[in-house]
Design a protein around this motif. Structure first.
Motif, PDB file in Angstrom:
ATOM      1  N   PRO A   3       0.830  -1.213   0.000  1.00  0.00           N
ATOM      2  CA  PRO A   3       0.000   0.000   0.000  1.00  0.00           C
ATOM      3  C   PRO A   3       0.857   1.252   0.000  1.00  0.00           C
ATOM      4  O   PRO A   3       1.970   1.268   0.522  1.00  0.00           O
ATOM      5  N   GLN A  80      -8.259  10.185  -0.623  1.00  0.00           N
ATOM      6  CA  GLN A  80      -8.461   8.773  -0.898  1.00  0.00           C
ATOM      7  C   GLN A  80      -7.444   8.296  -1.928  1.00  0.00           C
ATOM      8  O   GLN A  80      -7.002   9.055  -2.776  1.00  0.00           O
ATOM      9  N   GLY A  83      -3.194   6.082   0.702  1.00  0.00           N
ATOM     10  CA  GLY A  83      -2.733   5.278   1.829  1.00  0.00           C
ATOM     11  C   GLY A  83      -3.189   5.779   3.183  1.00  0.00           C
ATOM     12  O   GLY A  83      -2.876   5.173   4.210  1.00  0.00           O
ATOM     13  N   THR A  86      -5.667   3.301   4.843  1.00  0.00           N
ATOM     14  CA  THR A  86      -4.911   2.083   5.175  1.00  0.00           C
ATOM     15  C   THR A  86      -4.082   2.295   6.432  1.00  0.00           C
ATOM     16  O   THR A  86      -4.046   1.435   7.319  1.00  0.00           O
ATOM     17  N   GLN A  87      -3.437   3.440   6.544  1.00  0.00           N
ATOM     18  CA  GLN A  87      -2.616   3.717   7.718  1.00  0.00           C
ATOM     19  C   GLN A  87      -3.468   3.858   8.977  1.00  0.00           C
ATOM     20  O   GLN A  87      -3.078   3.376  10.043  1.00  0.00           O
ATOM     21  N   LEU A  89      -6.425   2.438   9.490  1.00  0.00           N
ATOM     22  CA  LEU A  89      -6.900   1.099   9.820  1.00  0.00           C
ATOM     23  C   LEU A  89      -5.775   0.253  10.424  1.00  0.00           C
ATOM     24  O   LEU A  89      -6.000  -0.491  11.385  1.00  0.00           O
ATOM     25  N   SER A  90      -4.574   0.389   9.936  1.00  0.00           N
ATOM     26  CA  SER A  90      -3.431  -0.336  10.506  1.00  0.00           C
ATOM     27  C   SER A  90      -3.176   0.075  11.958  1.00  0.00           C
ATOM     28  O   SER A  90      -2.838  -0.763  12.792  1.00  0.00           O
ATOM     29  N   PHE A 115     -11.555  -3.354  -0.628  1.00  0.00           N
ATOM     30  CA  PHE A 115     -10.640  -2.690   0.305  1.00  0.00           C
ATOM     31  C   PHE A 115     -10.467  -3.539   1.560  1.00  0.00           C
ATOM     32  O   PHE A 115      -9.348  -3.815   1.985  1.00  0.00           O
ATOM     33  N   TYR A 116     -11.557  -3.977   2.164  1.00  0.00           N
ATOM     34  CA  TYR A 116     -11.476  -4.757   3.402  1.00  0.00           C
ATOM     35  C   TYR A 116     -10.881  -6.146   3.156  1.00  0.00           C
ATOM     36  O   TYR A 116     -10.180  -6.682   4.020  1.00  0.00           O
ATOM     37  N   ARG A 118      -8.451  -6.803   1.280  1.00  0.00           N
ATOM     38  CA  ARG A 118      -6.990  -6.647   1.275  1.00  0.00           C
ATOM     39  C   ARG A 118      -6.403  -6.887   2.658  1.00  0.00           C
ATOM     40  O   ARG A 118      -5.219  -7.200   2.788  1.00  0.00           O
ATOM     41  N   PHE A 119      -7.213  -6.726   3.708  1.00  0.00           N
ATOM     42  CA  PHE A 119      -6.758  -6.925   5.079  1.00  0.00           C
ATOM     43  C   PHE A 119      -7.143  -8.298   5.618  1.00  0.00           C
ATOM     44  O   PHE A 119      -6.994  -8.568   6.803  1.00  0.00           O
TER      45      PHE A 119
END
Length: 147
Positions: A3, A80, A83, A86-87, A89-90, A115-116, A118-119
């Motif tokens: 990402p 959007q 990243g 993503t950051q 959520l991380s 998107f989800y 990917r995690f």
């Protein structure tokens, strides 16, 4: 492909009231701002992603027992794809792992399923609607969250 990461992003916990403008603009711009509030907002953990002291991403986590639920996750449109989400959520994942929760879930708009995924999150159950928008429940065991 890894990402993208935004180099100027800082993430910190915020008050629920701070989340409302971003939630409103991104998630429900055609409704009054109060529509973006969650009944028990005061009980949640709220995370904000800031770029140059401007709040650009919000995410709220609500705890029930050993489960954590993500709600009202939103990134301003102009940030959007950089990243930022993503950051944020991380950072939430790191918080959940440290706090030893067992299960993480959210109601995801169908447009965000990829998107989800990917995690490592998976769809659970059938499609449902909130205010004419299609959603699915997505979930993952916290032990399986990416580091």
């Amino acid at each position: 492909m890894p990402p993208r990461l935004h180099p100027n992003l800082t993430i910190r916990q915020i008050d629920w009231q701070q989340t409302i403008p971003v939630r409103h603009l991104v998630l429900w711009p055609d409704r009054p701002p109060a529509f973006s509030q969650v009944e028990n907002d005061a009980a949640g953990q709220h995370f904000g992603g800031f770029i140059d002291d401007n709040l650009v991403c919000v995410a709220s986590v609500f705890i029930e027992g050993e489960q954590a639920r993500l709600r009202k996750y939103a990134t301003l449109p102009q940030f959007q794809g950089q990243g930022v989400g993503t950051q944020v959520l991380s950072a939430i994942f790191a918080y959940l792992k440290q706090a030893k929760f067992s299960y993480f879930w959210c109601d995801a708009r169908e447009s965000a399923i990829g998107f989800y995924q990917r995690f490592g999150m998976q769809v659970e159950g059938e499609r449902f609607y909130k205010s004419e928008v299609a959603y699915v429940k997505m979930a993952i065991k916290v032990e399986n969250l990416p580091s």
